[in-house]
Design a protein around this motif. Structure first.
Motif, short mmCIF file in Angstrom:
data_model
loop_
_atom_site.label_atom_id
_atom_site.label_comp_id
_atom_site.label_asym_id
_atom_site.label_seq_id
_atom_site.Cartn_x
_atom_site.Cartn_y
_atom_site.Cartn_z
N ASP A 256 8.26 -5.00 35.29
CA ASP A 256 8.00 -5.37 33.90
C ASP A 256 6.81 -4.62 33.34
OD1 ASP A 256 10.13 -7.09 34.03
OD2 ASP A 256 8.92 -8.90 34.25
N ARG A 257 5.76 -4.45 34.18
CA ARG A 257 4.58 -3.73 33.72
C ARG A 257 4.91 -2.27 33.44
NH1 ARG A 257 0.96 -4.14 38.06
NH2 ARG A 257 0.85 -6.37 37.54
N VAL A 258 5.77 -1.67 34.25
CA VAL A 258 6.17 -0.29 34.02
C VAL A 258 6.90 -0.16 32.68
CG1 VAL A 258 7.70 1.55 34.82
CG2 VAL A 258 6.26 0.33 36.45
N LEU A 259 7.83 -1.08 32.42
CA LEU A 259 8.57 -1.03 31.15
C LEU A 259 7.63 -1.20 29.96
CD1 LEU A 259 11.77 -3.12 31.99
CD2 LEU A 259 11.59 -0.64 31.76
N ALA A 260 6.71 -2.16 30.07
CA ALA A 260 5.77 -2.41 28.96
C ALA A 260 4.87 -1.20 28.73
CB ALA A 260 4.95 -3.66 29.24
N ASP A 261 4.36 -0.58 29.80
CA ASP A 261 3.48 0.58 29.65
C ASP A 261 4.23 1.77 29.08
OD1 ASP A 261 1.44 -0.92 30.65
OD2 ASP A 261 1.55 -0.11 32.69
N LEU A 262 5.46 2.00 29.56
CA LEU A 262 6.24 3.11 29.03
C LEU A 262 6.57 2.91 27.56
CD1 LEU A 262 8.71 3.93 31.95
CD2 LEU A 262 6.88 5.38 31.05
N GLY A 263 6.96 1.67 27.20
CA GLY A 263 7.28 1.40 25.81
C GLY A 263 6.09 1.65 24.89
N ARG A 264 4.91 1.21 25.31
CA ARG A 264 3.71 1.42 24.51
C ARG A 264 3.37 2.90 24.44
NH1 ARG A 264 1.04 -1.84 26.94
NH2 ARG A 264 0.04 -0.49 28.50
N SER A 265 3.49 3.61 25.54
CA SER A 265 3.15 5.03 25.57
C SER A 265 4.09 5.84 24.68
CB SER A 265 3.20 5.55 27.00
OG SER A 265 2.94 6.93 27.07
N TRP A 266 5.39 5.56 24.77
CA TRP A 266 6.36 6.29 23.94
C TRP A 266 6.17 5.97 22.47
CZ3 TRP A 266 11.05 4.99 27.55
CH2 TRP A 266 11.02 5.83 28.67
N ARG A 267 5.91 4.70 22.16
CA ARG A 267 5.76 4.31 20.76
C ARG A 267 4.58 5.01 20.11
NH1 ARG A 267 5.81 -0.84 21.51
NH2 ARG A 267 3.55 -1.09 21.55
N GLU A 268 3.51 5.23 20.88
CA GLU A 268 2.33 5.89 20.33
C GLU A 268 2.58 7.37 20.04
OE1 GLU A 268 -0.59 5.20 23.28
OE2 GLU A 268 -1.00 3.11 22.68
N ARG A 269 3.59 7.96 20.67
CA ARG A 269 3.85 9.39 20.51
C ARG A 269 5.00 9.69 19.54
NH1 ARG A 269 1.44 8.46 25.12
NH2 ARG A 269 0.22 10.07 26.17
N LEU A 270 5.60 8.67 19.00
CA LEU A 270 6.70 8.89 18.06
C LEU A 270 6.17 9.13 16.65
CD1 LEU A 270 9.29 6.16 19.12
CD2 LEU A 270 9.39 8.61 19.55
N ARG A 271 7.01 9.75 15.83
CA ARG A 271 6.68 9.91 14.42
C ARG A 271 6.86 8.58 13.69
NH1 ARG A 271 10.91 14.61 13.39
NH2 ARG A 271 12.09 13.00 14.48
N ALA A 272 6.34 8.51 12.46
CA ALA A 272 6.36 7.25 11.73
C ALA A 272 7.79 6.79 11.44
CB ALA A 272 5.58 7.40 10.42
N GLY A 273 8.70 7.71 11.21
CA GLY A 273 10.07 7.33 10.86
C GLY A 273 10.99 7.14 12.04
N ASP A 274 10.51 7.38 13.27
CA ASP A 274 11.36 7.24 14.45
C ASP A 274 11.45 5.77 14.88
OD1 ASP A 274 11.76 9.95 14.49
OD2 ASP A 274 10.12 10.33 15.89
N ILE A 275 12.52 5.45 15.57
CA ILE A 275 12.77 4.08 16.00
C ILE A 275 12.97 4.07 17.51
CG2 ILE A 275 14.38 2.13 15.86
CD1 ILE A 275 15.05 3.07 13.03
N LEU A 276 12.28 3.17 18.19
CA LEU A 276 12.39 3.02 19.64
C LEU A 276 12.77 1.58 19.94
CD1 LEU A 276 12.04 4.42 22.41
CD2 LEU A 276 9.66 3.61 22.39
N ALA A 277 13.78 1.41 20.78
CA ALA A 277 14.26 0.06 21.08
C ALA A 277 14.62 -0.05 22.55
CB ALA A 277 15.51 -0.27 20.21
N ARG A 278 14.54 -1.27 23.06
CA ARG A 278 15.01 -1.55 24.41
C ARG A 278 16.41 -2.13 24.28
NH1 ARG A 278 12.82 -6.10 28.74
NH2 ARG A 278 14.02 -5.33 30.54
N HIS A 279 17.39 -1.33 24.65
CA HIS A 279 18.78 -1.73 24.47
C HIS A 279 19.20 -2.75 25.51
CE1 HIS A 279 23.23 -1.19 24.18
NE2 HIS A 279 22.91 -1.10 22.91
N GLY A 280 18.61 -2.66 26.70
CA GLY A 280 18.92 -3.61 27.77
C GLY A 280 18.47 -3.05 29.10
N GLY A 281 17.86 -3.91 29.93
CA GLY A 281 17.39 -3.43 31.23
C GLY A 281 16.38 -2.33 31.08
N ASP A 282 16.65 -1.19 31.71
CA ASP A 282 15.75 -0.04 31.61
C ASP A 282 16.32 1.03 30.68
OD1 ASP A 282 17.86 0.56 33.28
OD2 ASP A 282 16.70 1.98 34.51
#
Length: 283
Positions: A256-282
């Motif tokens: 869970d910590r890996v998923l949370a850290d990756l999600g935060r890291s990717w979100r910080e590197r996306l452009r303002a108009g990009d969308i990042l979602a967890r579709h399910g699992g990993d």
């Protein structure tokens, strides 16, 4: 022969009276009519259509049965016609109106109500018009973002105050304070609650990203924008290799910590108009 307790109870109370065929057919007709009214129309559309229809009918009711001889019957008739025609247009064009369009329509409803207040020469007529404001505030707080809700609250407060001044009624400060406090209570409390519920419904609690429901809503919206504008739309599906081994060897807490850290890291590197979602699992 002795009777069982259930037989004695049935004999004492008698059979349960079933609903008459007329009542059943009436209930079925009401359900069918309700389904037809909202069929294939988003709730943000048919809710506003019903609100405008109700306001229009109330205005026409006051025209037919005025509270006092000095009631602005002509203005109420115009307001009633505007409300009913607006409701019909919203119902017919429900799927073609953007969210900003509904915000403008709700603001227009507030301005029309303010115009009625400005020409109301009786306390009764003024209060009937003012009671329309809470319904617009409830609608805005439920469907709109916070900025639009605050803008609606400001519009209602200012418009109602101007209407009271132009109407020349006595005790306008009392009326303005009561209505304004009511409107802002609805906007702030209900708006915060609605925003919190929407965030919980569309957000993955572990990563803070959109969940599957939020992703599907965003995907439909972005696809419609791409079709109208002709811009390209890119969809990337990411899957973590070897993630199952992390859960098996290090435990689900570490996973869970890996998923949370990756999600935060990717979100910080996306452009303002990009969308990042967890579709399910990993994914």
């Amino acid at each position: 022969m002795s009777r069982s307790p259930s037989q004695s109870l049935l004999q004492e109370t008698g059979p349960t009276k079933a609903r008459s065929p007329l009542a059943q057919s009436g209930a079925a007709l009401a359900r069918s009519l309700a389904r037809r009214v909202v069929a294939r129309r988003p709730s943000i559309a048919w809710s506003l259509a019903l609100l405008f229809m109700f306001k229009g009918l109330v205005c026409l009711f006051v025209v037919v049965f005025p509270i006092s001889p000095t009631e602005p019957v002509a203005l109420l008739g115009v307001a009633g016609a505007i409300g009913i025609s607006s409701a019909t247009g919203i119902w017919l064009l429900a799927r073609r109106i953007p969210t900003f369009g509904f915000e403008l329509l709700a603001a227009g409803g507030s301005l029309v109500t303010s115009g009625v207040v400005a020409h109301a020469t009786t306390h009764g007529g003024m209060m009937i018009a003012a009671f329309s404001y809470p319904w617009i505030a409830i609608y805005s707080a439920h469907f709109f973002a916070r900025r639009a809700v605050i803008a609606q609250g400001v519009l209602i407060s200012v418009g109602f105050g101007v209407g009271l001044l132009l109407g020349g009624l006595s005790h306008i400060v009392i009326y303005w304070v009561i209505v304004t406090v009511t409107i802002w209570s609805i906007c702030l409390v209900l708006g915060h609650l609605s925003e919190s519920l929407r965030r919980r419904a569309d957000t993955d609690p572990l990563t803070g990203l959109l969940n599957r429901n939020g992703f599907m809503a965003a995907a439909v919206r972005e696809h419609a924008i791409a079709q109208r504008s002709g811009n390209r739309l890119t969809l990337a599906v990411l899957d973590l290799d070897g993630f199952k081994q992390i859960n098996d060897l290090r435990g689900h807490v570490v996973g869970d910590r890996v998923l949370a850290d990756l999600g935060r890291s990717w979100r910080e590197r996306l452009r303002a108009g990009d969308i990042l979602a967890r579709h399910g699992g990993d994914e």
